[in-house]
Scaffold this motif. Structure first.
Motif, PDB file in Angstrom:
ATOM      1  N   PHE A  87      -4.725  -1.818  -3.362  1.00  3.21           N
ATOM      2  CA  PHE A  87      -5.124  -0.602  -2.648  1.00  3.21           C
ATOM      3  C   PHE A  87      -5.924  -0.980  -1.407  1.00  3.21           C
ATOM      4  N   ARG A  88      -5.721  -0.240  -0.337  1.00  2.64           N
ATOM      5  CA  ARG A  88      -6.419  -0.504   0.915  1.00  2.64           C
ATOM      6  C   ARG A  88      -6.662   0.825   1.619  1.00  2.64           C
ATOM      7  N   SER A  89      -7.892   1.083   2.012  1.00  4.15           N
ATOM      8  CA  SER A  89      -8.207   2.305   2.754  1.00  4.15           C
ATOM      9  C   SER A  89      -8.877   1.907   4.056  1.00  4.15           C
ATOM     10  N   SER A  90      -8.176   2.086   5.161  1.00  2.00           N
ATOM     11  CA  SER A  90      -8.739   1.705   6.460  1.00  2.00           C
ATOM     12  C   SER A  90      -9.242   2.962   7.179  1.00  2.00           C
ATOM     13  N   GLY A 113      -1.501  13.812  -8.902  1.00  2.00           N
ATOM     14  CA  GLY A 113      -1.758  14.811  -9.944  1.00  2.00           C
ATOM     15  C   GLY A 113      -3.219  14.846 -10.361  1.00  2.00           C
ATOM     16  N   THR A 114      -3.464  14.815 -11.659  1.00  2.00           N
ATOM     17  CA  THR A 114      -4.847  14.932 -12.154  1.00  2.00           C
ATOM     18  C   THR A 114      -5.687  13.729 -11.753  1.00  2.00           C
ATOM     19  N   ARG A 115      -5.049  12.559 -11.580  1.00  2.00           N
ATOM     20  CA  ARG A 115      -5.828  11.375 -11.148  1.00  2.00           C
ATOM     21  C   ARG A 115      -6.388  11.600  -9.739  1.00  2.00           C
ATOM     22  N   GLN A 161     -14.809   5.302  -7.990  1.00  2.00           N
ATOM     23  CA  GLN A 161     -13.392   5.436  -8.348  1.00  2.00           C
ATOM     24  C   GLN A 161     -12.897   4.177  -9.072  1.00  2.00           C
ATOM     25  N   ALA A 162     -13.381   3.021  -8.617  1.00  2.00           N
ATOM     26  CA  ALA A 162     -12.977   1.763  -9.273  1.00  2.00           C
ATOM     27  C   ALA A 162     -13.546   1.715 -10.697  1.00  2.00           C
ATOM     28  N   ARG A 163     -14.811   2.105 -10.847  1.00  2.00           N
ATOM     29  CA  ARG A 163     -15.428   2.110 -12.189  1.00  2.00           C
ATOM     30  C   ARG A 163     -14.683   3.062 -13.123  1.00  2.00           C
ATOM     31  N   ALA A 164     -14.154   4.157 -12.580  1.00  2.00           N
ATOM     32  CA  ALA A 164     -13.429   5.134 -13.405  1.00  2.00           C
ATOM     33  C   ALA A 164     -11.971   4.712 -13.629  1.00  2.00           C
ATOM     34  N   GLY A 165     -11.571   3.573 -13.078  1.00  2.00           N
ATOM     35  CA  GLY A 165     -10.210   3.068 -13.287  1.00  2.00           C
ATOM     36  C   GLY A 165      -9.167   3.790 -12.436  1.00  2.00           C
ATOM     37  N   LEU A 166      -9.597   4.495 -11.393  1.00  2.00           N
ATOM     38  CA  LEU A 166      -8.632   5.220 -10.548  1.00  2.00           C
ATOM     39  C   LEU A 166      -8.017   4.305  -9.498  1.00  2.00           C
ATOM     40  N   VAL A 167      -8.820   3.395  -8.972  1.00  4.93           N
ATOM     41  CA  VAL A 167      -8.299   2.330  -8.088  1.00  4.93           C
ATOM     42  C   VAL A 167      -8.761   1.004  -8.690  1.00  4.93           C
ATOM     43  N   MET A 188       0.829  -1.221   0.000  1.00  6.28           N
ATOM     44  CA  MET A 188       0.000   0.000   0.000  1.00  6.28           C
ATOM     45  C   MET A 188       0.863   1.272   0.000  1.00  6.28           C
ATOM     46  N   ALA A 189       1.971   1.245   0.793  1.00  7.83           N
ATOM     47  CA  ALA A 189       2.849   2.431   0.796  1.00  7.83           C
ATOM     48  C   ALA A 189       3.315   2.666  -0.640  1.00  7.83           C
ATOM     49  N   GLY A 190       3.221   3.896  -1.120  1.00  6.34           N
ATOM     50  CA  GLY A 190       3.642   4.203  -2.489  1.00  6.34           C
ATOM     51  C   GLY A 190       2.505   4.162  -3.494  1.00  6.34           C
TER      52      GLY A 190
END
Ligand SMILES: C[S@@+](CC[C@H](N)C(=O)[O-])C[C@H]1O[C@@H](n2cnc3c(N)ncnc32)[C@H](O)[C@@H]1O
Length: 225
Positions: free
Chosen positions: A186-189, A11-13, A161-167, A1-3
């Motif tokens: 990716f992990r968001s806690s 940036g724009t993403r 965000q997943a549907r838009a290909g961001l994650v 996850m780091a990085g």
């Protein structure tokens, strides 16, 4: 996850992530920022850990003497330079927030919002220790994460965000209330109020826990020495 942010969400993403916010998520982001602006109003020099492209700094800058944004993603900082062009009191630094290089007792407020504490992928102690170190005595330290009550809108936002290909695609089996896991790593806690309190307590500080808009949870500390 780091990085992950540096490689995939900068940036724009990163800006696109916020463009996808539903009305309820926009309300959360607005309420969170309003709370921060009230808290730092009139402060001297402040720093935001993980400033991204400057979304929050743009709102905060006119309320403080000097605002420093630090982030480890150069694409986000490049974007921030353009985004904050009109703000003459903002400085940007490419730094790892866990060891910033600023001297002890440098800032009148240290903030890390929008669940940045999870985005960093580091033990909370590490980040909070650095925040305490660079804060002046009596300075404000302000960290925020998500309220458990906001789980539904938050998960929907990540689905968008997943549907838009961001994650990556959401891993439905490993995603549980409070923690979103995607198939690309990716992990968001979430850090709860109790967890914030406990870590700050171990570091010799008292955190006041405040829930805002049933969407964010703030840990607020006035640094004691
Ligand atoms: C969830 S985003 C929040 C951005 C910004 N605070 C906002 O509210 O718009 C988290 C940010 O933390 C940054 N970040 C992640 N790890 C970091 C680290 N070790 N040092 C500094 N910044 C980091 C990411 O590049 C990303 O810009």
């Amino acid at each position: 996850m780091a990085g992950y942010y540096k490689e995939h969400l900068s940036g724009t993403r990163l800006e696109h992530v916020y463009d996808l916010a539903s009305p309820r998520v926009q309300q959360y982001l607005g309420a969170e920022l309003e709370h921060v602006v009230k808290a730092v109003q009139g402060k001297g020099r402040i720093i935001e850990f993980g400033c991204g492209y400057g979304r929050a700094l743009k709102e905060i800058a006119s309320h403080v003497d000097r605002a420093v944004g630090c982030d480890n993603a150069s694409m986000s900082l490049r974007h921030a330079r353009a985004f904050l062009r009109g703000e003459s009191n903002c400085d940007l630094a490419r730094m790892d927030a866990s060891r910033t290089g600023f001297s002890d007792d440098s800032f009148d407020a240290v903030i890390c919002i929008q669940n940045g504490i999870s985005a960093f992928g580091l033990p909370a102690e590490v980040l909070l220790t650095e925040a305490i170190r660079v804060a002046k005595p009596e300075a404000l330290i302000l960290f925020s994460s998500y309220s458990p009550e906001f789980w539904g809108p938050r998960l929907e936002w990540f689905r968008d965000q997943a549907r838009a290909g961001l994650v990556g695609e959401i891993d439905e089996e490993r995603t549980t209330p409070g923690t979103i896991v995607c198939k690309d790593g990716f992990r968001s806690s979430t850090v709860t109020g109790d967890e914030f309190s406990n870590v700050f307590f171990r570091l010799g500080q008292h955190a006041q826990i405040v829930e805002v808009d049933r969407s964010s949870v703030f840990a607020q500390v006035v640094k004691r020495v």
